[in-house]
Design an enzyme around this catalytic site. Structure first.
Site, PDB file in Angstrom:
ATOM      1  N   TYR A  40      66.143   6.749 -77.681  1.00 55.27           N
ATOM      2  CA  TYR A  40      66.380   7.234 -79.044  1.00 55.27           C
ATOM      3  C   TYR A  40      65.095   7.683 -79.728  1.00 55.27           C
ATOM      4  CZ  TYR A  40      71.227   6.232 -78.499  1.00 55.27           C
ATOM      5  OH  TYR A  40      72.521   6.285 -78.039  1.00 55.27           O
TER       6      TYR A  40
ATOM      7  N   VAL B 278      74.273  12.948 -83.939  1.00 59.67           N
ATOM      8  CA  VAL B 278      73.453  11.952 -84.640  1.00 59.67           C
ATOM      9  C   VAL B 278      72.188  12.604 -85.218  1.00 59.67           C
ATOM     10  CG1 VAL B 278      74.335   9.981 -83.333  1.00 59.67           C
ATOM     11  CG2 VAL B 278      72.383  11.265 -82.418  1.00 59.67           C
ATOM     12  N   ASP B 279      72.042  13.939 -84.995  1.00 62.10           N
ATOM     13  CA  ASP B 279      70.876  14.624 -85.575  1.00 62.10           C
ATOM     14  C   ASP B 279      71.146  14.915 -87.055  1.00 62.10           C
ATOM     15  OD1 ASP B 279      72.196  17.385 -83.845  1.00 62.10           O
ATOM     16  OD2 ASP B 279      72.019  17.372 -86.024  1.00 62.10           O
TER      17      ASP B 279
ATOM     18  N   HIS C 203      79.551   9.161 -85.482  1.00 62.03           N
ATOM     19  CA  HIS C 203      78.870   8.421 -84.413  1.00 62.03           C
ATOM     20  C   HIS C 203      77.489   7.961 -84.836  1.00 62.03           C
ATOM     21  CE1 HIS C 203      81.625  10.506 -81.275  1.00 62.03           C
ATOM     22  NE2 HIS C 203      82.230   9.495 -81.881  1.00 62.03           N
TER      23      HIS C 203
ATOM     24  N   CYS D 233      70.544  -3.675 -88.213  1.00 63.37           N
ATOM     25  CA  CYS D 233      70.154  -4.978 -87.658  1.00 63.37           C
ATOM     26  C   CYS D 233      71.381  -5.593 -86.998  1.00 63.37           C
ATOM     27  CB  CYS D 233      69.641  -5.917 -88.751  1.00 63.37           C
ATOM     28  SG  CYS D 233      69.299  -7.575 -88.106  1.00 63.37           S
TER      29      CYS D 233
ATOM     30  N   ASN E  57      83.740  27.673 -79.854  1.00 63.38           N
ATOM     31  CA  ASN E  57      82.990  27.021 -78.795  1.00 63.38           C
ATOM     32  C   ASN E  57      82.442  28.056 -77.811  1.00 63.38           C
ATOM     33  OD1 ASN E  57      82.272  24.250 -78.133  1.00 63.38           O
ATOM     34  ND2 ASN E  57      83.336  24.597 -76.192  1.00 63.38           N
TER      35      ASN E  57
HETATM   36  C1  BV8 Z   1      86.057   3.794 -79.005  1.00 61.30           C
HETATM   37  C2  BV8 Z   1      76.445   8.556 -80.313  1.00 61.30           C
HETATM   38  C3  BV8 Z   1      87.612   2.102 -79.555  1.00 61.30           C
HETATM   39  C4  BV8 Z   1      75.371   8.048 -79.441  1.00 61.30           C
HETATM   40  C5  BV8 Z   1      78.380   9.069 -78.906  1.00 61.30           C
HETATM   41  C6  BV8 Z   1      86.504   3.253 -70.904  1.00 61.30           C
HETATM   42  C7  BV8 Z   1      85.703   2.226 -71.388  1.00 61.30           C
HETATM   43  C8  BV8 Z   1      85.254   2.189 -72.709  1.00 61.30           C
HETATM   44  C9  BV8 Z   1      85.623   3.204 -73.590  1.00 61.30           C
HETATM   45  C10 BV8 Z   1      86.397   4.231 -73.083  1.00 61.30           C
HETATM   46  C11 BV8 Z   1      86.847   4.271 -71.772  1.00 61.30           C
HETATM   47  N1  BV8 Z   1      87.578   5.397 -71.615  1.00 61.30           N
HETATM   48  C12 BV8 Z   1      87.612   6.078 -72.777  1.00 61.30           C
HETATM   49  C13 BV8 Z   1      86.922   5.376 -73.678  1.00 61.30           C
HETATM   50  C14 BV8 Z   1      86.706   5.730 -75.058  1.00 61.30           C
HETATM   51  C15 BV8 Z   1      85.322   6.345 -75.148  1.00 61.30           C
HETATM   52  C16 BV8 Z   1      85.382   7.724 -74.540  1.00 61.30           C
HETATM   53  O1  BV8 Z   1      85.993   8.611 -75.120  1.00 61.30           O
HETATM   54  N2  BV8 Z   1      84.749   7.900 -73.363  1.00 61.30           N
HETATM   55  C17 BV8 Z   1      84.762   9.200 -72.732  1.00 61.30           C
HETATM   56  C18 BV8 Z   1      83.493   9.358 -71.883  1.00 61.30           C
HETATM   57  C19 BV8 Z   1      86.032   9.317 -71.893  1.00 61.30           C
HETATM   58  N3  BV8 Z   1      85.055   6.400 -76.557  1.00 61.30           N
HETATM   59  C20 BV8 Z   1      84.428   5.375 -77.154  1.00 61.30           C
HETATM   60  O2  BV8 Z   1      83.949   4.421 -76.582  1.00 61.30           O
HETATM   61  C21 BV8 Z   1      84.382   5.482 -78.661  1.00 61.30           C
HETATM   62  N4  BV8 Z   1      84.831   4.252 -79.230  1.00 61.30           N
HETATM   63  O3  BV8 Z   1      86.870   4.323 -78.287  1.00 61.30           O
HETATM   64  O4  BV8 Z   1      86.291   2.601 -79.666  1.00 61.30           O
HETATM   65  C22 BV8 Z   1      88.345   2.377 -80.799  1.00 61.30           C
HETATM   66  C23 BV8 Z   1      88.412   3.684 -81.310  1.00 61.30           C
HETATM   67  C24 BV8 Z   1      89.113   3.908 -82.475  1.00 61.30           C
HETATM   68  C25 BV8 Z   1      89.730   2.857 -83.119  1.00 61.30           C
HETATM   69  C26 BV8 Z   1      89.638   1.574 -82.586  1.00 61.30           C
HETATM   70  C27 BV8 Z   1      88.948   1.333 -81.422  1.00 61.30           C
HETATM   71  C28 BV8 Z   1      82.955   5.709 -79.144  1.00 61.30           C
HETATM   72  C29 BV8 Z   1      82.461   7.038 -78.628  1.00 61.30           C
HETATM   73  C30 BV8 Z   1      81.145   7.362 -79.312  1.00 61.30           C
HETATM   74  C31 BV8 Z   1      80.029   7.360 -78.303  1.00 61.30           C
HETATM   75  N5  BV8 Z   1      78.800   7.838 -78.952  1.00 61.30           N
HETATM   76  N6  BV8 Z   1      77.298   9.499 -79.580  1.00 61.30           N
HETATM   77  C32 BV8 Z   1      74.421   9.148 -79.060  1.00 61.30           C
HETATM   78  O5  BV8 Z   1      74.579  10.306 -79.485  1.00 61.30           O
HETATM   79  O6  BV8 Z   1      73.481   8.800 -78.323  1.00 61.30           O
HETATM   80  S1  BV8 Z   1      79.272  10.184 -78.027  1.00 61.30           S
HETATM   81  C33 BV8 Z   1      78.342  11.552 -77.799  1.00 61.30           C
HETATM   82  O7  BV8 Z   1      78.941  12.236 -76.742  1.00 61.30           O
HETATM   83  C34 BV8 Z   1      78.402  12.511 -78.947  1.00 61.30           C
HETATM   84  O8  BV8 Z   1      78.381  11.883 -80.187  1.00 61.30           O
HETATM   85  C35 BV8 Z   1      79.664  13.278 -78.704  1.00 61.30           C
HETATM   86  O9  BV8 Z   1      80.754  12.658 -79.301  1.00 61.30           O
HETATM   87  C36 BV8 Z   1      79.804  13.159 -77.231  1.00 61.30           C
HETATM   88  C37 BV8 Z   1      79.389  14.459 -76.621  1.00 61.30           C
HETATM   89  O10 BV8 Z   1      80.384  15.327 -76.929  1.00 61.30           O
HETATM   90  P1  BV8 Z   1      80.038  16.760 -77.528  1.00 61.30           P
HETATM   91  O11 BV8 Z   1      79.403  16.611 -78.848  1.00 61.30           O
HETATM   92  O12 BV8 Z   1      81.296  17.500 -77.436  1.00 61.30           O
HETATM   93  O13 BV8 Z   1      78.920  17.370 -76.560  1.00 61.30           O
HETATM   94  P2  BV8 Z   1      79.164  17.925 -75.084  1.00 61.30           P
HETATM   95  O14 BV8 Z   1      77.846  18.164 -74.452  1.00 61.30           O
HETATM   96  O15 BV8 Z   1      80.158  17.062 -74.393  1.00 61.30           O
HETATM   97  O16 BV8 Z   1      79.865  19.338 -75.350  1.00 61.30           O
HETATM   98  C38 BV8 Z   1      79.101  20.359 -75.948  1.00 61.30           C
HETATM   99  C39 BV8 Z   1      80.063  21.511 -76.126  1.00 61.30           C
HETATM  100  O17 BV8 Z   1      79.369  22.565 -76.813  1.00 61.30           O
HETATM  101  C40 BV8 Z   1      80.543  22.070 -74.810  1.00 61.30           C
HETATM  102  O18 BV8 Z   1      81.938  22.343 -74.884  1.00 61.30           O
HETATM  103  C41 BV8 Z   1      79.758  23.374 -74.653  1.00 61.30           C
HETATM  104  O19 BV8 Z   1      80.520  24.378 -74.008  1.00 61.30           O
HETATM  105  C42 BV8 Z   1      79.509  23.756 -76.091  1.00 61.30           C
HETATM  106  N7  BV8 Z   1      78.290  24.511 -76.314  1.00 61.30           N
HETATM  107  C43 BV8 Z   1      77.104  24.419 -75.624  1.00 61.30           C
HETATM  108  N8  BV8 Z   1      76.220  25.287 -76.137  1.00 61.30           N
HETATM  109  C44 BV8 Z   1      76.842  25.949 -77.162  1.00 61.30           C
HETATM  110  C45 BV8 Z   1      78.145  25.440 -77.276  1.00 61.30           C
HETATM  111  N9  BV8 Z   1      79.023  25.901 -78.184  1.00 61.30           N
HETATM  112  C46 BV8 Z   1      78.591  26.867 -79.020  1.00 61.30           C
HETATM  113  N10 BV8 Z   1      77.356  27.390 -78.973  1.00 61.30           N
HETATM  114  C47 BV8 Z   1      76.450  26.968 -78.064  1.00 61.30           C
HETATM  115  N11 BV8 Z   1      75.228  27.495 -78.018  1.00 61.30           N
END
Ligand code: BV8
Length: 224
Positions: free
Chosen positions: A52, A88-89, A104, A112, A193
């Site tokens: 981080y 988170v930015d 997020h 803490c 997107n």
């Molecule tokens: C939850 C903060 C319960 C930290 C992030 C098994 C075990 C445990 C959990 C799970 C499991 N299976 C599923 C889950 C749930 C899990 C989940 O979804 N996992 C995924 C991998 C399947 N989710 C969780 O754990 C969440 N919590 O479920 O709690 C609950 C929920 C509700 C109510 C009660 C209980 C918590 C998830 C949060 C994790 N923290 N970030 C940090 O940043 O370090 S996630 C992090 O990754 C980001 O915040 C973001 O959400 C995610 C990345 O996604 P994107 O932002 O979409 O980025 P990505 O690279 O994937 O995509 C970029 C897109 O942009 C692409 O489509 C690309 O084509 C496009 N792009 C690229 N360049 C451009 C562009 N578009 C336009 N112009 C460009 N130039």
């Protein structure tokens, strides 16, 4: 018109901040189980703080791009805009956006793990930093890790139910519950997107291309 916007890492990609899934994405260089889960933090807090600290430094040197600026312009217009981000930015804020909902968490905030208090982070954090409130060496970045509950889910659910238009920008729609927000709304839905996301079929309309091109173009149209 009530517009709800959800942004992801793609909106900050052209500011030089890595996305999660693209080929050079963060997820390809780090094991997210090690750096973005509570278990990873418990195992090796120093490694998580390094991850981080590096992202915080990247963010300090990055600049908001035309997509962030267009969304800030939209917020200053006559539409009622709710801006939610998975990022988170702080580039939305630095482009002039206000009331940004960071579901997020934020790189610029610390939490803490012992007493739950939050404060603005120094540029770098380390596992031995004492909490300024309870002095426990239990400080962590105030970000939502996998397995943790995202912030403001009730606000987000309400906004989705009240929106006239839901727009997802720069997100792969692979992380839940963020990727499920499109199901919570009865509004028109638009995906802006680089390419179809994992939930593209849940959207009425799509525009594909770099955010710095398609977001300002869309904002100009909707504000006309
Ligand atoms: C939850 C903060 C319960 C930290 C992030 C098994 C075990 C445990 C959990 C799970 C499991 N299976 C599923 C889950 C749930 C899990 C989940 O979804 N996992 C995924 C991998 C399947 N989710 C969780 O754990 C969440 N919590 O479920 O709690 C609950 C929920 C509700 C109510 C009660 C209980 C918590 C998830 C949060 C994790 N923290 N970030 C940090 O940043 O370090 S996630 C992090 O990754 C980001 O915040 C973001 O959400 C995610 C990345 O996604 P994107 O932002 O979409 O980025 P990505 O690279 O994937 O995509 C970029 C897109 O942009 C692409 O489509 C690309 O084509 C496009 N792009 C690229 N360049 C451009 C562009 N578009 C336009 N112009 C460009 N130039």
């Amino acid at each position: 018109m009530k517009i709800m916007i959800l942004t992801g890492a793609g909106v900050s990609a052209e500011s030089g901040l890595g996305t999660f899934r693209d080929t050079d994405g963060l997820w390809t260089r780090y094991d997210l189980n090690e750096v973005a889960t509570p278990e990873g933090f418990a195992r090796n807090p120093a490694r998580v703080h390094e991850f981080y600290n590096a992202r915080r430094a990247n963010c300090l040197h990055a600049r908001p791009n035309a997509a962030h600026q267009a969304l800030a312009r939209l917020q200053r217009g006559t539409h009622d805009v709710t801006l939610i981000t998975q990022n988170v930015d702080d580039l939305h804020e630095r482009a002039g956006s206000t009331d940004v909902i960071h579901m997020h968490g934020e790189l610029t905030r610390a939490l803490c793990a012992a007493c739950g208090k939050r404060w603005d982070t120094p540029p770098t954090m380390s596992p031995n930093d004492p909490c300024p409130y309870c002095t426990a060496p239990a400080t962590r970045p105030d970000v939502v890790w996998f397995g943790e509950i995202p912030y403001a889910m009730d606000t987000i659910t309400l906004a989705a139910q009240e929106a006239d238009l839901f727009v997802a920008i720069g997100t792969s729609a692979e992380v839940y519950p963020a990727a499920g927000i499109v199901e919570l709304t009865r509004s028109d839905t638009l995906e802006l997107n680089l390419e179809p996301s994992a939930r593209a079929n849940a959207f009425d309309t799509h525009r594909f291309g770099p955010a710095t091109e398609i977001v300002p173009a869309w904002v100009d149209e909707i504000m006309a």
